[in-house]
Design an enzyme around this catalytic site. Sequence first.
Site, short mmCIF file in Angstrom:
data_model
loop_
_atom_site.label_atom_id
_atom_site.label_comp_id
_atom_site.label_asym_id
_atom_site.label_seq_id
_atom_site.Cartn_x
_atom_site.Cartn_y
_atom_site.Cartn_z
N LYS A 192 0.84 -1.21 0.00
CA LYS A 192 0.00 0.00 0.00
C LYS A 192 0.87 1.26 0.00
CE LYS A 192 -3.60 -2.38 -0.38
NZ LYS A 192 -4.49 -3.04 0.55
C1 LIG Z 1 -5.59 -4.07 0.73
C2 LIG Z 1 -7.06 -3.90 0.68
C3 LIG Z 1 -7.88 -4.36 1.71
C4 LIG Z 1 -7.40 -5.22 2.84
O1 LIG Z 1 -6.40 -4.69 3.60
P1 LIG Z 1 -5.39 -5.70 4.37
O2 LIG Z 1 -4.63 -4.79 5.26
O3 LIG Z 1 -4.54 -6.32 3.31
O4 LIG Z 1 -6.21 -6.69 5.10
C5 LIG Z 1 -9.24 -4.08 1.64
N1 LIG Z 1 -9.75 -3.41 0.61
C6 LIG Z 1 -9.00 -2.99 -0.43
C7 LIG Z 1 -9.65 -2.23 -1.53
C8 LIG Z 1 -7.63 -3.23 -0.43
O5 LIG Z 1 -6.89 -2.83 -1.47
#
Ligand SMILES: *Cc1c(COP(=O)(O)O)cnc(C)c1O
Length: 375
Positions: A192
């Site tokens: 991210k």
């Molecule tokens: C990455 C992501 C998640 C989940 O987050 P995690 O920290 O990996 O559990 C949820 N929604 C979207 C759109 C994402 O890109």
Amino acid sequence: MTKNKIWLSSPHIGEDELKYVHEAFYTNWVAPLGPNVTGFEEDLENFLQNNKHVAALSSGTAALHLALINLGVGYGDEVICQSFTFAASANPIVYLGATPIFVDSEYTTWNICPKALEEAIQDRITQGKKPKAVIAVHLYGMPFMVDEILQLCNSYQIPLIEDSAEALGSTYKNKPCGTFGHSAVLSFNGNKIITTSGGGALVTSSVEEKNKTVFLATQARDNAPHYQHSSIGYNYRLSNICAGIGRGQMKVLHDRVDKRRAMNQFYSQIFKNSSIKVFTEPSSIYYSNHWLTAILTDSFETRENIRLELEKENIESRPLWKPLHLQPVFAHAPYYGQNVSEDIFNRGLCLPSGSNLTEEEKQKIKSILIPFVSK
Ligand SMILES: *Cc1c(COP(=O)(O)O)cnc(C)c1O
């Protein structure tokens, strides 16, 4: 020429992360609580403003799970969810024994379509089941049509959960994504815009909801000298080590957003006279962190050709999120809309977008994309 793989989006660590991690070790705060957890939450609250309260959690998925629990979602309920997203947006609905109702996107922001959303809400109400919540996603950092979606949620009195996992640093009409809904979810997974190696947060509008979230995330221990439980708890709190990484990352968030936006500019320049379109803001009210830059080609074949040419050179690119209503695991879930997200999925491709790509890597990517510009 570099032989190393060029990644779609890799972690980019700054100068201070290790300082906070060291501090956690020296002071023996090696636990899912401590000064880094509190400090990281404060950093996020200061960043988001608008009287938000933040609970730091072990993942974005965990945050969404608790967001739904806070809204009373349970067995047999229905929750509306944008179809064009990562599966983690919808999985927590199923954890709770509720049913996801998927809604298509529009072509402007690629996010949940207001018309299809209203159709879904009305039809579910007609069938006797008012949805308990709406989950809308700021996909790839692009804000959804916030005014239109909020107006619908308000008029039908259905709480909005913003899946802002990809959109920390994005704004809509100068207000941060993550501050529009009843609550919002952030993710700090390794890929991210900023990372804690793994982690997430729930953004709430009241200190009561934050406290309840932390209570549930730490095994729901009632106030007693022994272990006393009157509700089911979870082990979802963020570690003080990971939160230390997060505190360092918050200091470079603005820089990371600038760099990701520069990558979007880089691709826009390459494709400026091409039938291939770089996905970017439709107007100045939208400000995307451009977590990932995506292109929209004329066909599935072109998309695949580009992807495979990049792959030959050890450059990672990826098709867009496959709409969840097309996923085998959600095949039986109701769906509202046309085939907008399916069309974008077929023709779209995410390109390397990391904030740490070197000039050499960018030139290598460019040399592979150039032959496609005039095709
Ligand atoms: C990455 C992501 C998640 C989940 O987050 P995690 O920290 O990996 O559990 C949820 N929604 C979207 C759109 C994402 O890109």
